[in-house]
Enzyme design. Structure first.
Site, PDB file in Angstrom:
ATOM      1  CD  GLU A   7      -3.285   0.596   2.066  1.00  6.49           C
ATOM      2  OE1 GLU A   7      -3.293  -0.336   2.859  1.00  6.49           O
ATOM      3  OE2 GLU A   7      -4.174   1.502   2.313  1.00  6.49           O
ATOM      4  CD  GLU A  30      -2.808   1.042  -4.588  1.00  5.83           C
ATOM      5  OE1 GLU A  30      -2.737   0.148  -3.596  1.00  5.83           O
ATOM      6  OE2 GLU A  30      -3.747   1.712  -5.006  1.00  5.83           O
ATOM      7  CB  CYS A  58      -7.485  -2.542   5.840  1.00 11.35           C
ATOM      8  SG  CYS A  58      -5.872  -1.927   5.503  1.00 11.35           S
ATOM      9  CB  SER A  83      -5.236   1.073  -1.383  1.00 12.83           C
ATOM     10  OG  SER A  83      -4.586  -0.168  -1.669  1.00 12.83           O
ATOM     11  CE  LYS A 139     -11.026  -7.193   7.831  1.00 11.75           C
ATOM     12  NZ  LYS A 139     -10.222  -7.078   6.649  1.00 11.75           N
ATOM     13  CD  GLU A 195     -11.909  -8.316   3.426  1.00 12.89           C
ATOM     14  OE1 GLU A 195     -11.348  -7.285   3.151  1.00 12.89           O
ATOM     15  OE2 GLU A 195     -11.269  -9.088   4.482  1.00 12.89           O
ATOM     16  CD  GLU A 231     -14.815  -9.194  -5.844  1.00 16.27           C
ATOM     17  OE1 GLU A 231     -15.263  -9.882  -4.596  1.00 16.27           O
ATOM     18  OE2 GLU A 231     -15.299  -8.241  -6.203  1.00 16.27           O
ATOM     19  CB  CYS A 270      -9.918  -3.474  14.091  1.00 13.40           C
ATOM     20  SG  CYS A 270      -9.464  -2.853  12.526  1.00 13.40           S
TER      21      CYS A 270
END
Lengths: 167, 670
Positions: free
Chosen positions: B279, B282, B299, B319, B358, B361, B366, B503
């Site tokens: 990251e 990037e 994230c 990102s 999560k 996710e 993907e 988190c």
């Protein structure tokens, strides 16, 4: 009549615009939208939510809160039976049972399959002197008996059948 | 200035800026009961539990009473106790009291207060009919039968997260909390942050459990189960076993997981270090190549879903880095399985996360490689505590064990990921050295730490000044995006986390009623960073080795394949379309115009009018069906219409009418 839906949709857009896309005007907007569709279809409420920048859950919350808003399509004739104290004492329950029996309705299904009648109860129509009272669309009928009520329904159906035949 | 007081049960208590009487009473050491009062939300005043007696005013709810000087308050009179008990009895009458089988049992506020208030019988019968449970989504279980209508979830979703996926519906004894039109959470704009479950005082909203899947995997012959532990878990799990919030229990967690049969116990902080390299790189790449800025961190899966649904035009700012959870999964199965001599399909990856999103996710398409999930099961901190209890492990007696190498090795940069500002700080530790080309002596960037929901700071790198922001809670994200879009603010890099404080306060963490738990967990992670030998992701020796032997260059082709991803515009609501014109012909042409938010704002309503009028003017109304529909998930290219099977993006009146005319011609030929 392919133009009816388009006219309704354009009307909804005009209503929202008239109220400047102001979310604080949600209730008057829903009232006018309901005048167009005679109830509030889910997709129309989602569209109204989008145009006002509100969450659809909020719009549904408001629409489902007020008895005035209908979430299901209503019949051409909306029969409102008063079940306020005065009418109740004068036997409104018997009236309700008679009409439901006549139309094949119950507590859950309130509209006839041919979309002609919807039967609802309301808390008070403010016409206690005429108890028991039934209002069919805009017309008020006082001191009504189960027999008279059933006769009124018969009369409407006859009239409607007549218009269908002539058309 | 003279000190002002209120008298609480005969004691004078100073007023020190408290916004309501309830806060003053709690300051006086009296834990006044509440359901509908959550200090971070607006005051609702519905549950009546915080009722007190005020001299001259009678019974009042303390949450909605401003603390005026001179008030004489009694918190425990006969009348007050009576009101609280009756209110509880009424709530309990309609509550599904299946406590023994409820996931919230022992951490339920309703259970707790019923016991504390001495409710020993319920004189009223229930008038509620059983309602169906909504659990068709990967993250949250909604059981309306346990709802007490305090509205904490509704206000959390609307005020803190700015979403409003759920609201009150209907009236009187029919009132319930639900998504729009009674749909499931998977059909509306819920981002699965789960903050509603965090504030729900009962078991009406709870994280969805995957415990049984994990037990099953552990007991399947031929499968090797490896596990990753997210940073925030280690400072909160202990709370379920009597430790203070913030106390590090990493060693015991490893020991417990080994006892349960996990072959390797690894650390998500390792892949957080990996995330930082990718990251950070990037970010530098975006700066030098003139690519879209500000760059948004990616994230947080709830944040990513929020952008996909609400700001699809900002997707290029996200990102492309996978989250640490997913980087772990793809490296574990894509690289490490072979090292262990395993076939990919024989490795099961379990994550322990503080988070409900999560779970969603890990199930995104993907993150499946050749039909196999990179991460198989995601359990929350709460679920891990449950598994430890189920196994009968005496957590407090465990001797700490160490994490396995190589994916258990981390630097402090990976550990602070669980705090708001942590990702930004970790990234700065890398970017600074990379851009400046010299060693960063003190790795702490105190300017990005803190509690405020929107924090800004500037850093100087190689003589240039960059503006950064750190955001938590999605309502704050909405605000900052508004400012970016209006040109009011310019940033280079922004960290976003959906949960308040990050988190460590995720919805999967143990339920904690102590107001200081958040601060303590945050502190716990910063201290864990301090205790480690290394503090910069780029110093992680195992990471260097991973790049040298397997991944090639940071940001290179192999790394890109394994560690990066892409995002898609996503519809908010699943539902019916509005029919605008409906022709009589059977084989009519279907024309659909998107009136979802993005397309609506780009003028799709006008497009629809013009199109419908064009159809009418051409006398085509019998041959077509025109619908206003909600979202083709091409929001970044709107307005979008579909004529027959053909999608037309960036549509205008000319394009639309031409497409319709052509399609009608084609239809005639057939």
């Amino acid at each position: 009549m392919p133009h009816v839906m388009l006219r309704k949709f354009e009307k909804v857009c005009a209503i929202v615009e008239k109220y400047d896309n102001d979310p604080a005007k949600l209730i008057p907007i829903l009232q006018e939208v309901q005048n167009e569709y005679r109830y509030l279809p889910e997709e129309v409420m989602t569209f109204v939510a989008t145009t006002l920048g509100l969450s659809p859950a909020k719009v549904f919350g408001v629409a489902s809160f007020y008895a005035h808003f209908a979430l299901e399509p209503k019949g051409k004739y909306v029969v409102r039976l008063c079940d306020g104290t005065a009418c109740h004492v004068k036997g409104s329950d018997g009236l309700l049972q008679a009409m439901r029996k006549k139309l094949g309705l119950d507590e859950k299904s309130v509209t006839t399959p041919d979309m002609l009648f919807t039967v609802e109860t309301v808390a008070c129509l403010g016409a206690c002197g005429l108890a028991p009272v039934v209002v069919i669309n805009e017309a008020v009928y006082g001191q009504i008996t189960p027999e008279k009520a059933v006769a009124l329904l018969d009369e409407i159906r006859k009239k409607e059948d007549g218009t269908h035949v002539s058309a | 200035m003279e000190q002002k007081f209120v008298t609480i049960d005969g004691r004078d208590i100073p007023i020190e800026g408290e916004k309501n009487l309830l806060e003053v009473i709690r300051k006086a050491g009296i834990d006044i009961p509440t359901f509908c009062y959550v200090s971070e939300l607006s005051v609702y005043g519905a549950c009546r539990m915080c009722t007190v007696e005020i001299e001259g005013r009678g019974l009042q709810t303390s949450c909605s009473t401003p603390p005026e000087p001179g008030l004489k308050v009694k918190t425990n009179t006969d009348a007050v106790r009576q009101i609280r008990r009756v209110a509880l009895e009424l709530i309990l009458a309609n509550h599904e009291r299946e406590c023994t089988t409820c996931g919230k049992s022992t951490s339920c506020k309703l259970q707790d207060l019923s016991r504390k208030m001495g409710v020993d019988k319920i004189r009223f019968r229930s008038i509620k009919k059983p309602m169906s449970v909504d659990d068709d989504n990967p993250s949250i279980v909604r059981n309306p039968n346990k709802c007490i209508l305090c509205g904490d979830c509704v206000r959390m979703c609307e005020e803190v997260q700015g979403i409003g996926a759920i609201d009150f519906a209907y009236r009187g004894h029919d009132t319930m909390v639900q998504p729009a039109f009674g749909k499931g959470l998977d059909h509306v704009q819920c981002v699965y942050c789960g903050q509603c479950t965090r504030v729900c005082p009962t078991g009406a909203l709870t994280p969805k459990s995957e415990i049984n899947d994990v037990w099953k995997s552990l007991q399947t012959a031929g499968k090797t189960v490896v596990v990753q532990i997210a940073p925030a878990v280690r400072v909160a799990l202990g709370e379920a076993f009597g430790y203070q919030a913030g106390e590090l229990t990493t060693g015991q967690i490893v020991a417990a997981l080994k006892m349960m049969g996990f072959r390797k116990v690894f650390d998500t902080c390792f892949s957080a270090d990996l995330t930082i390299l990718e990251e950070g790189n990037e970010f530098i790449h975006r700066l030098t190549e003139g690519l879209p800025l500000p760059m948004f961190t990616s994230c947080c899966p709830a944040w990513v879903k929020y952008v996909e649904q609400h700001y699809p035009e900002m997707i290029p700012n996200l990102s492309t880095c996978r989250s640490p959870q997913q980087m772990f999964g793809s490296v574990a199965k894509g690289v490490f399985a072979a090292e262990m001599g395993l076939k990919k399909e024989d490795m099961i990856v379990v994550s322990i996360m503080p988070c409900t999103a999560k779970k969603f996710e890990a199930k995104r398409p993907e993150f499946f490689t050749d039909g196999i999930a990179d991460v198989d099961h995601v359990i929350t901190t709460q679920e891990l505590a449950q598994m430890i209890n189920e196994f009968g492990i005496q957590f407090r007696n465990l001797k700490p064990e160490s994490l396995d190498m190589p994916m258990g090795f981390k630097t402090g940069a990976g550990v602070i990921f669980g705090n708001t500002g942590g990702v930004m700080e970790a990234a700065l530790r890398y970017v600074y050295e990379k851009v400046e080309g010299k060693t960063l002596e003190n790795p702490d960037f105190h300017e990005v730490r803190g509690e405020a929901g929107i924090r800004e700071c500037e850093v100087k790198l190689a003589g240039k000044t960059y503006t950064l922001a750190v955001i938590h809670s999605l309502a704050n994200a909405k605000e900052i995006i508004r400012k970016i879009k209006s040109g009011e603010k310019k940033y280079h890099f922004i960290e976003f986390m959906s949960c308040p404080a990050g988190c460590i306060n995720g919805a999967g963490q143990p339920v904690n009623f102590d107001p200081s738990y958040r601060k303590n967990r945050t502190k716990g992670l910063y201290e864990a960073d301090k205790m480690l030998q290394l503090h910069k992701s780029q110093d992680n020796p195992y990471l260097k080795e991973l790049y040298a032997t397997k991944l090639g260059e940071v940001g290179g082709e192999k790394a890109h394949h394994l560690l990066h991803t892409h995002y898609n515009a996503r519809r908010r609501m699943k539902g019916k379309s509005m029919v605008i014109l409906d022709g009589q012909q059977t084989d009519k042409l279907e024309i659909r115009v998107c009136v979802g938010t993005s397309c609506y704002l780009k003028g799709s309503q006008d497009l629809l009018h013009h199109l419908a009028r064009h159809v009418a003017a051409q006398g085509l109304q019998d041959q077509v069906q025109v619908k206003a529909t909600f979202c083709f998930e091409k929001c970044d290219k709107g307005p979008t219409i579909k004529v027959g099977g053909k999608t037309i993006t960036h549509c205008d009146v000319a394009k639309a009418t031409a497409a319709v005319d052509k399609a009608v011609e084609d239809l005639k030929k057939v």
